[in-house]
Motif scaffolding. Structure first.
Motif, mmCIF file in Angstrom:
data_model
loop_
_atom_site.group_PDB
_atom_site.id
_atom_site.type_symbol
_atom_site.label_atom_id
_atom_site.label_comp_id
_atom_site.label_asym_id
_atom_site.label_seq_id
_atom_site.Cartn_x
_atom_site.Cartn_y
_atom_site.Cartn_z
ATOM 1 N N GLU A 94 0.834 -1.197 0.000
ATOM 2 C CA GLU A 94 0.000 0.000 0.000
ATOM 3 C C GLU A 94 0.872 1.253 0.000
ATOM 4 O OE1 GLU A 94 -2.330 -0.418 3.676
ATOM 5 O OE2 GLU A 94 -1.079 1.149 4.561
ATOM 6 N N THR A 139 0.486 5.536 0.492
ATOM 7 C CA THR A 139 -0.402 6.604 0.938
ATOM 8 C C THR A 139 0.038 7.935 0.353
ATOM 9 O OG1 THR A 139 -0.929 5.449 2.987
ATOM 10 C CG2 THR A 139 -1.333 7.812 2.939
ATOM 11 N N ARG A 168 -5.148 6.202 0.290
ATOM 12 C CA ARG A 168 -4.316 5.042 0.609
ATOM 13 C C ARG A 168 -4.560 3.999 -0.479
ATOM 14 N NH1 ARG A 168 -4.526 4.503 6.322
ATOM 15 N NH2 ARG A 168 -2.617 5.753 6.268
ATOM 16 N N HIS A 183 -3.884 0.614 -2.940
ATOM 17 C CA HIS A 183 -3.545 -0.803 -2.880
ATOM 18 C C HIS A 183 -3.449 -1.357 -4.300
ATOM 19 C CE1 HIS A 183 -5.463 0.171 1.011
ATOM 20 N NE2 HIS A 183 -4.566 -0.665 1.501
ATOM 21 N N ASP A 220 -4.892 -0.045 -7.843
ATOM 22 C CA ASP A 220 -5.144 1.393 -7.850
ATOM 23 C C ASP A 220 -4.123 2.110 -8.727
ATOM 24 O OD1 ASP A 220 -7.355 1.423 -6.163
ATOM 25 O OD2 ASP A 220 -6.151 1.630 -4.346
ATOM 26 N N ASN A 263 4.842 4.773 2.458
ATOM 27 C CA ASN A 263 4.338 3.454 2.827
ATOM 28 C C ASN A 263 4.126 3.468 4.333
ATOM 29 O OD1 ASN A 263 3.773 0.792 3.315
ATOM 30 N ND2 ASN A 263 5.775 0.006 2.662
ATOM 31 N N HIS A 293 2.390 1.345 6.019
ATOM 32 C CA HIS A 293 2.151 0.002 6.564
ATOM 33 C C HIS A 293 3.285 -0.384 7.514
ATOM 34 C CE1 HIS A 293 1.149 -4.303 6.671
ATOM 35 N NE2 HIS A 293 -0.041 -3.933 6.237
ATOM 36 N N VAL A 298 5.899 -1.824 -0.266
ATOM 37 C CA VAL A 298 5.040 -1.493 -1.395
ATOM 38 C C VAL A 298 5.864 -1.537 -2.681
ATOM 39 C CG1 VAL A 298 5.375 1.020 -1.153
ATOM 40 C CG2 VAL A 298 3.372 0.142 -2.359
ATOM 41 N N ASN A 347 -9.520 2.401 -9.532
ATOM 42 C CA ASN A 347 -9.086 1.019 -9.352
ATOM 43 C C ASN A 347 -9.389 0.223 -10.616
ATOM 44 O OD1 ASN A 347 -9.918 -1.990 -8.413
ATOM 45 N ND2 ASN A 347 -8.259 -1.195 -7.139
#
Length: 285
Positions: A80, A82, A102, A104, A107, A123, A125, A130, A152
């Motif tokens: 992911e 951001t 954000r 994923h 996207d 990132n 996470h 990512v 997406n």
């Protein structure tokens, strides 16, 4: 299969000939000259200027930085990423928006730098890296109004054939302010770009074949250039062949310059590896 594009010139750009930089938090490969890596053979291809394949470790990323006069898009492969606009403080998001998103897998976020825009890409996470492509295109004119778009594009659709992701702004180079705000692309359900440029992506199973129609059904310039890239996703088990040519076989991380093609020509992409191949097509004047 025999070559269909007999007059086309296909030149592989092997992964080993890309620029590479590892900064600890960032592992990046450059298909075109970028940052401290410069190769006069790889400066741009039509309006395609940058294609970086990036991996960013958890809790790291690109702090707030400016962009001007480029069309910039991130294609998320795993993990992911951001996006934060400089106008919105962390913790004040209140949901996904142009100022906070954000992202994923599947996207795509698109930025028109235009007269100037600033954002960060982190990132956030805690444990996952990512992996994404960052691609830049040269717009048809400078001084555009800055803008973001995010959409997406599901894997299921990409397994059925090439999915169109970007297509030119329908109103063209002389779009009014209202037409810019409406942001209608030539191809419905794609992201509009300020360039004679179409992007597609597909996921091709082993022994499968997809066909890309040059121009993507969205452009008017007859003479085209197509760049194909195979992201590094399957540990080296994915491989493709272009136009039935044995000298145009690409492994993960490789790309290819395709020249001498025209609108309506058919580019056949075969998956000849052990694993499904994700293929990105960048079609430009």
């Amino acid at each position: 299969m025999a070559s269909i594009l007999r007059k086309a010139k296909i030149t592989p750009h092997l992964s080993s000939t890309r620029g590479h930089n590892s900064l600890g938090w960032l592992d990046t490969y450059h298909s075109f000259s970028f940052a401290d890596w410069y190769d006069p053979k790889y400066t741009h291809f039509g309006s395609l200027r940058v294609l970086n394949e990036d991996r960013v470790k958890p809790n790291t990323g690109f702090p707030t930085h400016p962009h001007r006069d480029f069309e910039i898009f991130s294609y998320i492969l795993s993990g992911e990423l951001t996006h934060r606009d400089s106008m919105l403080a962390k913790g004040k998001e209140g949901g996904q928006s142009d100022k906070f998103f954000r992202m994923h897998r599947g996207d795509v976020q698109f930025t028109t730098g235009g007269t100037g825009i600033a954002h960060s890409e982190f990132n956030e996470h805690n444990k996952d890296t990512v992996h994404f492509l960052q691609i830049w295109a040269i717009p048809w004119k400078r001084g555009l109004t800055p803008r973001y778009h995010t959409r997406n594009f599901p894997d299921q659709d990409k397994r059925e054939g090439f999915v169109k992701i970007l297509s030119p702004l329908k109103a063209g180079e002389d779009a009014t302010a209202q037409e810019e705000a409406e942001a209608e692309p030539v191809i419905p359900n794609t992201i509009p770009i300020h360039a004679d440029f179409v992007m597609g992506a597909g996921i091709i199973a082993p022994d499968g074949k997809f066909e890309w129609t040059v121009g993507g059904g969205a452009t008017q310039t007859t003479q085209r250039k197509v760049y194909v890239h195979v992201p590094m996703l399957k540990g080296g088990r994915a491989k493709i062949r272009l136009d039935g040519r044995e000298d145009a076989e690409l492994s993960e991380g490789d790309g290819a310059f395709i020249e001498g093609v025209q609108i309506g020509d058919k580019l056949v992409v075969e998956s000849i590896g052990e694993a499904e191949a994700e293929v990105v097509v960048l079609d430009t004047a």
